[in-house]
Scaffold this active site. Structure first.
Site, short mmCIF file in Angstrom:
data_model
loop_
_atom_site.label_atom_id
_atom_site.label_comp_id
_atom_site.label_asym_id
_atom_site.label_seq_id
_atom_site.Cartn_x
_atom_site.Cartn_y
_atom_site.Cartn_z
N CYS A 144 3.80 -0.93 57.71
CA CYS A 144 3.01 -1.11 58.85
C CYS A 144 2.05 0.22 58.98
O CYS A 144 1.17 0.16 59.81
CB CYS A 144 3.81 -1.00 60.12
SG CYS A 144 5.00 0.66 60.64
N CYS A 165 3.39 2.37 66.61
CA CYS A 165 3.71 1.19 67.74
C CYS A 165 4.37 1.84 68.87
O CYS A 165 5.13 2.78 68.84
CB CYS A 165 4.41 -0.22 67.10
SG CYS A 165 6.22 0.31 66.68
N CYS A 205 11.34 0.68 63.59
CA CYS A 205 10.73 1.92 64.09
C CYS A 205 11.82 2.90 64.72
O CYS A 205 11.43 4.12 64.49
CB CYS A 205 10.09 1.28 65.25
SG CYS A 205 9.04 -0.29 65.04
N ASP A 238 2.56 3.23 60.23
CA ASP A 238 2.94 4.21 61.28
C ASP A 238 3.62 5.59 60.69
O ASP A 238 4.26 5.53 59.83
CB ASP A 238 3.93 3.42 62.40
CG ASP A 238 3.24 2.32 63.21
OD1 ASP A 238 2.21 2.27 62.85
OD2 ASP A 238 4.04 1.50 63.62
#
Ligand code: FES
Length: 120
Positions: free
Chosen positions: A23, A48, A92, A25
């Site tokens: 992603c 995110c 995450c 991140d």
């Protein structure tokens, strides 16, 4: 909705920067450590909402803990403290666990101690 401990500790004793290549991140955790105990912790996260919430929560969970106790804080603990994350967002919370681990090992390496191993 209300992230805590955002920012950077200028004279941090341990820094962990981690990212998820899928992603894109990234998360940076800075620790202030006295007598093997985390006395301050801050995060910077480009990612995110779940990554930001996880970083904020992990700072709250490890603050005041010894390094050994902080090492045991898992991504599941982070997700539970957030009252759950959707399955697609569990990775995450893993960034938060990894960021703390990397910051602890950064401190250990700087003090000529062997880094602790990630469980497989
Ligand atoms: Fe990548 Fe959340 S989508 S950390």
């Amino acid at each position: 909705m209300n992230p805590r401990n955002m920012g950077e500790i200028p004279d941090a004793d341990g820094i962990g920067e981690v990212g998820n290549p899928t992603c894109g991140d990234i998360m940076k955790i800075s620790l202030k450590i006295e007598d093997e105990r985390i006395t301050d912790v801050k995060f910077q996260t480009l990612g995110c909402g779940a990554a930001i919430a996880s970083s904020s929560m992990v700072t709250e969970l490890v603050k005041g803990k010894t390094l050994e106790e902080a090492w045991k804080v898992s991504n599941k603990n982070v997700a539970d403290a957030l009252e759950g994350l959707p399955p697609v967002k569990m990775h995450c919370s893993l960034l938060a666990e990894e960021g703390v681990h990397k910051a602890i090992n950064d401190y250990r390496i700087k003090h000529d101690l062997p880094p602790w191993e990630e469980k497989k």
